[in-house]
Design a protein around this motif. Structure first.
Motif, PDB file in Angstrom:
ATOM      1  N   MET A  28       0.842  -1.200   0.000  1.00  0.00           N
ATOM      2  CA  MET A  28       0.000   0.000   0.000  1.00  0.00           C
ATOM      3  C   MET A  28       0.874   1.246   0.000  1.00  0.00           C
ATOM      4  N   THR A  29       0.543   2.189  -0.855  1.00  0.00           N
ATOM      5  CA  THR A  29       1.339   3.407  -0.976  1.00  0.00           C
ATOM      6  C   THR A  29       1.150   4.308   0.233  1.00  0.00           C
ATOM      7  N   THR A  30       2.267   4.841   0.753  1.00  0.00           N
ATOM      8  CA  THR A  30       2.254   5.792   1.860  1.00  0.00           C
ATOM      9  C   THR A  30       2.467   7.185   1.298  1.00  0.00           C
ATOM     10  N   ASN A  31       1.467   8.044   1.451  1.00  0.00           N
ATOM     11  CA  ASN A  31       1.529   9.391   0.896  1.00  0.00           C
ATOM     12  C   ASN A  31       2.169  10.338   1.914  1.00  0.00           C
ATOM     13  N   VAL A  32       3.328  10.865   1.561  1.00  0.00           N
ATOM     14  CA  VAL A  32       4.081  11.766   2.433  1.00  0.00           C
ATOM     15  C   VAL A  32       4.145  13.138   1.772  1.00  0.00           C
ATOM     16  N   PHE A  33       3.534  14.120   2.410  1.00  0.00           N
ATOM     17  CA  PHE A  33       3.556  15.483   1.901  1.00  0.00           C
ATOM     18  C   PHE A  33       4.749  16.221   2.503  1.00  0.00           C
ATOM     19  N   VAL A  34       5.495  16.900   1.631  1.00  0.00           N
ATOM     20  CA  VAL A  34       6.722  17.569   2.049  1.00  0.00           C
ATOM     21  C   VAL A  34       6.590  19.064   1.794  1.00  0.00           C
ATOM     22  N   LEU A  35       6.687  19.843   2.858  1.00  0.00           N
ATOM     23  CA  LEU A  35       6.641  21.299   2.732  1.00  0.00           C
ATOM     24  C   LEU A  35       7.982  21.807   2.217  1.00  0.00           C
ATOM     25  N   GLY A  36       7.945  22.509   1.093  1.00  0.00           N
ATOM     26  CA  GLY A  36       9.182  23.055   0.535  1.00  0.00           C
ATOM     27  C   GLY A  36      10.054  22.006  -0.118  1.00  0.00           C
ATOM     28  N   LEU A  37       9.456  20.987  -0.706  1.00  0.00           N
ATOM     29  CA  LEU A  37      10.244  19.941  -1.367  1.00  0.00           C
ATOM     30  C   LEU A  37      10.947  20.521  -2.591  1.00  0.00           C
ATOM     31  N   ASP A  38      12.281  20.462  -2.576  1.00  0.00           N
ATOM     32  CA  ASP A  38      13.070  20.943  -3.709  1.00  0.00           C
ATOM     33  C   ASP A  38      13.758  19.763  -4.386  1.00  0.00           C
ATOM     34  N   ASP A  39      14.471  20.041  -5.473  1.00  0.00           N
ATOM     35  CA  ASP A  39      15.066  18.963  -6.260  1.00  0.00           C
ATOM     36  C   ASP A  39      16.100  18.174  -5.462  1.00  0.00           C
ATOM     37  N   GLN A  40      16.925  18.893  -4.655  1.00  0.00           N
ATOM     38  CA  GLN A  40      17.970  18.203  -3.906  1.00  0.00           C
ATOM     39  C   GLN A  40      17.391  17.238  -2.883  1.00  0.00           C
ATOM     40  N   ASN A  41      16.386  17.689  -2.133  1.00  0.00           N
ATOM     41  CA  ASN A  41      15.791  16.819  -1.123  1.00  0.00           C
ATOM     42  C   ASN A  41      14.953  15.708  -1.749  1.00  0.00           C
ATOM     43  N   ARG A  42      14.322  15.994  -2.883  1.00  0.00           N
ATOM     44  CA  ARG A  42      13.581  14.935  -3.580  1.00  0.00           C
ATOM     45  C   ARG A  42      14.531  13.805  -3.990  1.00  0.00           C
ATOM     46  N   GLU A  43      15.703  14.188  -4.476  1.00  0.00           N
ATOM     47  CA  GLU A  43      16.680  13.184  -4.889  1.00  0.00           C
ATOM     48  C   GLU A  43      17.123  12.322  -3.709  1.00  0.00           C
ATOM     49  N   VAL A  44      17.345  12.950  -2.558  1.00  0.00           N
ATOM     50  CA  VAL A  44      17.740  12.192  -1.363  1.00  0.00           C
ATOM     51  C   VAL A  44      16.607  11.267  -0.917  1.00  0.00           C
ATOM     52  N   LEU A  45      15.378  11.775  -0.908  1.00  0.00           N
ATOM     53  CA  LEU A  45      14.234  10.957  -0.507  1.00  0.00           C
ATOM     54  C   LEU A  45      14.050   9.752  -1.419  1.00  0.00           C
ATOM     55  N   LEU A  46      14.229   9.949  -2.705  1.00  0.00           N
ATOM     56  CA  LEU A  46      14.043   8.855  -3.653  1.00  0.00           C
ATOM     57  C   LEU A  46      15.151   7.811  -3.566  1.00  0.00           C
ATOM     58  N   SER A  47      16.239   8.148  -2.858  1.00  0.00           N
ATOM     59  CA  SER A  47      17.324   7.184  -2.680  1.00  0.00           C
ATOM     60  C   SER A  47      17.129   6.306  -1.450  1.00  0.00           C
ATOM     61  N   LEU A  48      16.041   6.549  -0.692  1.00  0.00           N
ATOM     62  CA  LEU A  48      15.764   5.716   0.477  1.00  0.00           C
ATOM     63  C   LEU A  48      15.447   4.290   0.045  1.00  0.00           C
ATOM     64  N   PRO A  49      15.529   3.335   0.976  1.00  0.00           N
ATOM     65  CA  PRO A  49      15.308   1.930   0.607  1.00  0.00           C
ATOM     66  C   PRO A  49      14.059   1.720  -0.248  1.00  0.00           C
ATOM     67  N   ALA A  50      14.230   1.018  -1.352  1.00  0.00           N
ATOM     68  CA  ALA A  50      13.159   0.881  -2.348  1.00  0.00           C
ATOM     69  C   ALA A  50      12.034  -0.031  -1.905  1.00  0.00           C
TER      70      ALA A  50
END
Length: 433
Positions: free
Chosen positions: A1-23
């Motif tokens: 089941m997908t977990t929806n996480v809303f991020v205030l001020g999500l920028d490209d650098q932090n998005r890249e780090v978040l997407l590198s978390l365990p798959a």
């Protein structure tokens, strides 16, 4: 089941780090507000920003499983304001403000760890004379600011007056909207009396600067890392952050104990935190600089390079009401974030191209470059700078030790050409390599 996480001020650098978390964890990261909508660089319309974010959450057709943010005010206050009414895990708003109001925070620190707190005093913006009982050198800063913005060192009365002139002109940019949040709380009389736009004066702490990173769950604080903060020689501007810290084990244990005591005192819970300290290696003296009710996004890639996963993972797990894990197994023994700076203003005629950045990142495995300066602008137009320098770029590197990290940083910077014109038309980029 997908977990929806809303991020205030999500920028490209932090998005890249978040997407590198365990798959294996099915997170979906959704930008709640962009950085321009949040408006940290101008006077924040706090009611308007809150209404905008709440409206987007209310109109979302799926589940809202967590709301997180990595930035200082107003993001740090928006998270509990949005989470509390939805029953989501978050820190108490009062505890967040208790940390972020520099004078209130100092009062709480002094109550529980007086041995680690410098002498300080609150002053109104019309003050022109150093408070009695404090000795130069001192630091003067608004009770609400971040990234060392409007923080000034004074060694005499003339410097004190000049600092107060600068603070008087700029404290309202954040202080007015910060007051709007304070008005929602029941404040101690001494804090209510100074409000959100006063200033804090405190005696200078000396020694090596470092940051303790941790989190709180169910009222129990946990420390998971210490990061060293090195400054350009003879300045207060950061040269690099380096993880893991080289502080002696006994000092690390004291820092952990101090952090746990003060975090329990301020009432933080269900949130990450970082606390900045000074440690004098000769005397062993420790002085607390400030408490931030969030983890440091600047350290995210450092943990990723050394421990295999960034500290964003801890933020996520706490926000979801889960016990955090910071897995081990990174590719490097040491990692550092370097700040390429210029110590005078200038017009940015050219910055490194995407090809330049790609070439620089290939100089060593794990290297990452973020260009901060913007072509066609003066450096003084950049937001979120300290009072004495301007950032050109951030460079993240890993290595076997600090020496290899520095060599890789210098090799990387050699591939990053900037053209910056002084007012006399000369190109004096003034980079430190």
């Amino acid at each position: 089941m997908t977990t929806n996480v809303f991020v205030l001020g999500l920028d490209d650098q932090n998005r890249e780090v978040l997407l590198s978390l365990p798959a294996d964890r099915d997170y979906r990261f959704l930008q709640l507000l962009d950085l321009d909508e949040i408006g940290q660089h101008r006077e924040v319309d706090m009611p308007g920003v809150l209404a905008l974010a709440a409206g987007r959450l209310n109109s979302f057709e799926g589940t809202v499983d967590a709301v997180i943010g990595f930035w200082d005010f107003p993001v740090s206050s928006l998270v509990p304001l949005l989470c509390q009414e939805r029953g989501l895990s978050c820190a108490p708003l009062e505890a967040v403000i208790r940390c972020e109001h520099k004078y209130w925070s100092r009062l709480e620190q002094r109550a529980v760890i007086p041995e680690a707190v410098p002498r300080f005093a609150e002053v109104g913006l019309d003050t022109t004379v150093k408070p009695e009982g404090l000795s130069y050198p001192v630091w003067i800063k608004p009770v609400k600011s971040f990234s060392s913005e409007l923080a000034f060192r004074a060694v005499d009365d003339a410097g004190f007056r000049a600092a107060m002139d600068r603070i008087r002109a700029g404290a309202g940019r954040l202080g007015t909207s910060f007051q709007w949040v304070m008005d929602r709380l029941r404040l101690p009389p001494e804090v209510a009396g100074c409000g959100g736009t006063a200033a804090l004066v405190e005696e200078e702490a000396t020694g090596d600067q470092l940051t303790v990173e941790g989190y709180v769950r169910d009222g129990v604080p946990h420390v998971y890392g210490i990061v060293d903060s090195h400054r350009y020689p003879g300045t207060s501007s950061f040269l690099r952050y380096e993880y893991p810290s080289t502080v002696p084990e006994a000092a690390g244990e004291r820092l952990t104990a101090l952090s746990e005591r003060v975090i329990s005192r301020v009432g933080l819970d269900n949130v990450t935190f970082n606390i900045e300290y000074f440690h004098d290696p000769r005397s062993g003296d420790i002085r607390l600089l400030e408490i931030n009710p969030r983890h440091s996004q600047s350290h995210a890639r450092l943990f990723e390079l050394v421990r295999g996963v960034s500290n964003h993972e801890i933020c996520l797990r706490v926000a979801l009401g889960q016990e955090p894990e910071l897995e081990r197994g990174g590719e490097h023994a040491v990692a550092a974030k370097w700040f390429l700076r210029r110590f005078r203003d200038g017009f940015v005629a050219a910055v490194p191209t995407e090809e330049d950045v790609a070439r620089a990142e290939k100089t060593a495995p794990g290297t990452k470059v973020e260009i901060v300066a913007r072509q066609g602008q003066r450096l003084s137009e950049l937001p979120f700078q300290d009072s004495y320098s301007f950032e050109l770029a951030h460079v993240f590197v890993g290595g076997r030790d600090g020496v290899e990290c520095e060599r890789r940083y210098r090799d990387c910077v050699a591939e990053l050409p900037f053209t910056i014109w002084d007012d006399d038309g000369e190109d004096r980029s003034g980079r430190t390599r």
